[in-house]
Design a protein around this motif. Structure first.
Motif, PDB file in Angstrom:
ATOM      1  N   LEU A  22     -60.479 -10.851  38.778  1.00  0.00           N
ATOM      2  CA  LEU A  22     -60.625 -12.326  37.616  1.00  0.00           C
ATOM      3  C   LEU A  22     -59.406 -11.718  36.773  1.00  0.00           C
ATOM      4  N   PRO A  23     -58.901 -12.618  36.145  1.00  0.00           N
ATOM      5  CA  PRO A  23     -58.263 -12.613  35.404  1.00  0.00           C
ATOM      6  C   PRO A  23     -58.389 -11.446  33.904  1.00  0.00           C
ATOM      7  N   THR A  24     -57.919 -11.401  33.029  1.00  0.00           N
ATOM      8  CA  THR A  24     -57.590 -10.294  32.115  1.00  0.00           C
ATOM      9  C   THR A  24     -59.165 -10.130  30.969  1.00  0.00           C
ATOM     10  N   THR A  25     -59.080 -11.412  29.998  1.00  0.00           N
ATOM     11  CA  THR A  25     -60.013 -11.177  29.499  1.00  0.00           C
ATOM     12  C   THR A  25     -61.760 -11.511  29.893  1.00  0.00           C
ATOM     13  N   LEU A  26     -61.850 -12.667  31.654  1.00  0.00           N
ATOM     14  CA  LEU A  26     -62.720 -13.009  32.103  1.00  0.00           C
ATOM     15  C   LEU A  26     -63.047 -11.338  32.468  1.00  0.00           C
ATOM     16  N   ARG A  29     -64.968  -8.602  29.910  1.00  0.00           N
ATOM     17  CA  ARG A  29     -66.121  -9.653  29.647  1.00  0.00           C
ATOM     18  C   ARG A  29     -67.919  -9.493  30.879  1.00  0.00           C
ATOM     19  N   GLU A 101     -67.969 -18.227  26.113  1.00  0.00           N
ATOM     20  CA  GLU A 101     -67.045 -17.191  26.248  1.00  0.00           C
ATOM     21  C   GLU A 101     -68.243 -16.767  27.421  1.00  0.00           C
ATOM     22  N   LEU A 103     -70.038 -18.492  28.637  1.00  0.00           N
ATOM     23  CA  LEU A 103     -70.371 -19.673  29.868  1.00  0.00           C
ATOM     24  C   LEU A 103     -69.507 -19.653  31.011  1.00  0.00           C
ATOM     25  N   LEU A 104     -68.275 -19.339  29.995  1.00  0.00           N
ATOM     26  CA  LEU A 104     -66.812 -19.194  31.170  1.00  0.00           C
ATOM     27  C   LEU A 104     -66.817 -18.313  31.912  1.00  0.00           C
ATOM     28  N   ALA A 108     -67.004 -18.408  36.164  1.00  0.00           N
ATOM     29  CA  ALA A 108     -65.434 -17.721  36.774  1.00  0.00           C
ATOM     30  C   ALA A 108     -66.475 -16.847  37.619  1.00  0.00           C
TER      31      ALA A 108
ATOM     32  N   THR B 131     -61.455 -19.872  38.925  1.00  0.00           N
ATOM     33  CA  THR B 131     -61.356 -18.854  37.317  1.00  0.00           C
ATOM     34  C   THR B 131     -59.785 -19.131  36.386  1.00  0.00           C
ATOM     35  N   GLU B 135     -59.967 -18.686  32.443  1.00  0.00           N
ATOM     36  CA  GLU B 135     -58.901 -18.080  31.493  1.00  0.00           C
ATOM     37  C   GLU B 135     -58.465 -18.387  30.583  1.00  0.00           C
TER      38      GLU B 135
END
Lengths: 318, 318
Positions: A22-26, A29, A101, A103-104, A108, B131, B135
């Motif tokens: 997964l991309p960093t931010t996601l 979390r 956040e 929900l995102l 993802a 995804t 992000e």
């Protein structure tokens, strides 16, 4: 239960390596949510189905991971919809990072589940299952705002919320094992019926769950005037106790402790508890009839899980 | 624009028949959103790419529909995240049916998009794109709460929010046309650069958009203290005008009409408007360099759309 522990262990490496993409931010979390673990019910069903059909283990692990990711998408989003602040005794994701956040992250994780299945059979089937899960949750929300909900409607909703993904998990495993349409369909129905059995168990625990065992106040569904399967059965039972429960619910305000205890007794007096317990047994038997040809002791053990789960968490008094 | 009108028309039957397969509740709600139409930018790119590569038209329609569904998932969810109450002059879905219900429709529409691609190549690629979109939106939300955001960070976010899906749309079309890796990658980059060009156009319109043409008050991004690409450029320009804008923003309260006009003038004085306009041109040229071998006039026309779009909607005065 050993089958669950083994499945959780088996699926962990692939689940972790998928989440790592997964991309960093996601990713950061999502880690909070997945650190909470989970029962691994769906992976256990996938792995048992694979063994019963003599299917490739690595493929089964991929299916199990895909399904577990989609399942966790529903958990992350449902906590937002229901404003539930904890999950497995830890802070729900949305309480830590905010609603949008969470929900995102959920979205993802769902996409990650579908991506995981890429290259195997049944991506379309899993995607269709996601729409069915959304419809189930949508009906659930609609029913909460309606004065009357029929048992049939509630069953359809329960099938959508719990049945379809368990059915899909088993069907995807059979599909990728090269099973023919009839066998795939049988495994689908096996999972759907057991999903409904689990829903009955959950609904019973929402009324008679032991507070220490479940972590939720006993009778919490009644206190919040929820309309679950046994409660609808009681409300529409045409009995004197049912009529009194209708009156309690008609006041439209959350029940206090005394009223909740009274409501529990009323539901019991309508016979709805025995009815729901019998429904679990009936669904388990029905589910097993679909896969009896495999003669798999693991599938039999897992099928009985709904009842084991209910028995171990319900309070002794009724 | 004719290419957009044709694409909207061409994709409509399949889009409608796919939406018709949604379960009842979700289908009825999704209808409200899709009745609003849309610019059909992504379908236009898919169809033009297909013609440039002499690819199968029906396959291209399927790709266009899948991508358009995923795009609409982001619109439905973004309106919830941003609490935007209207879309194309109509009530946003969440204002009609509630937040949870709109989110569920969005999730189902996303799954429907992925399911639509089942049987073609690139389901995993489209899922990965979802995804990335999540992000991008997640970064967007995070940046709003941060005092400082660098241009690089903002560009990465813009690529995630607008570029990846347009790139994916073109790449999926090339992939299903049997193009080799290099060509697929070239079409991906073509779409990504144009997505960023569109983002620059949007950001410029958020400052100098003509109120009558865009339906939003001119300068609305400045009034709401948003940090878009040209605004960040101005804030970090090291000019006297930039320093005054920093001061305005540092007050942390929404700007009134006079302040907004002053902020517009300050941004212009830093040279950020010319910079952003030049960036659109540069990105369009760069994008076209990736696909120049095809010699397609349609791709050239579509590539210039970002600038046409900006020119037609921006107010004359600066």
């Amino acid at each position: 239960m050993k089958l669950l522990d083994e499945a959780r262990e088996a699926v962990q490496p692939l689940l972790k390596s998928r989440l790592d993409t997964l991309p960093t931010t996601l990713r950061q979390r999502a880690a909070h949510h997945f650190a909470g673990g989970g029962k691994a019910v769906r992976p256990a069903f996938v792995l048992a189905t694979a063994r019963a059909l003599d299917a490739d283990h690595d493929t089964a692990l991929t299916v199990a991971t895909a399904v577990e990711l989609v399942h966790n998408f529903t958990l992350i989003h449902d906590d937002v919809h229901d404003q539930d602040t904890t999950r497995h005794g830890r802070a729900a994701l949305w309480t830590v990072y905010g609603t949008s956040e969470a929900l995102l992250v959920g979205n993802a994780v769902c996409a990650l589940g579908l991506e995981t299945l890429d290259g195997l059979k049944g991506v379309g089937r899993l995607a269709r299952c996601v729409t069915d899960l959304c419809e189930g949750q949508s009906l659930d929300i609609a029913f909460e705002q309606r004065a009357e909900v029929s048992l049939d409607e509630c069953l359809r909703m329960s099938a959508g919320k719990t049945g379809v993904l368990l059915g899909c998990a088993c069907a995807l495993t059979a599909l990728n094992a090269g099973a023919d349409d009839e066998v795939v369909r049988a495994f689908d129905r096996f999972g759907v019926e057991l999903g409904i059995a689990f829903q009955f168990a959950n609904d019973l625990l929402g009324i008679w769950g032991d507070e220490q065992a479940t972590g939720k106040p006993t009778g919490s569904d009644l206190a919040r005037l929820k309309k679950t399967l046994p409660i609808i059965r009681a409300l529409q039972s045409g009995t004197e106790a049912g009529a009194q429960l209708v009156e309690l619910y008609a006041q439209g305000v959350e029940l206090d402790e005394d009223q909740t205890r009274r409501a529990q007794a009323l539901v019991a007096r309508t016979g709805a508890r025995e009815w729901a317990e019998a429904e679990i047994h009936r669904r388990v038997d029905l589910a097993l009839s679909f896969v009896e040809k495999t003669g798999s002791p693991e599938l039999t053990a897992l099928a009985k899980l709904a009842f084991v789960y209910y028995s171990s968490l319900s309070s002794a008094d009724s």
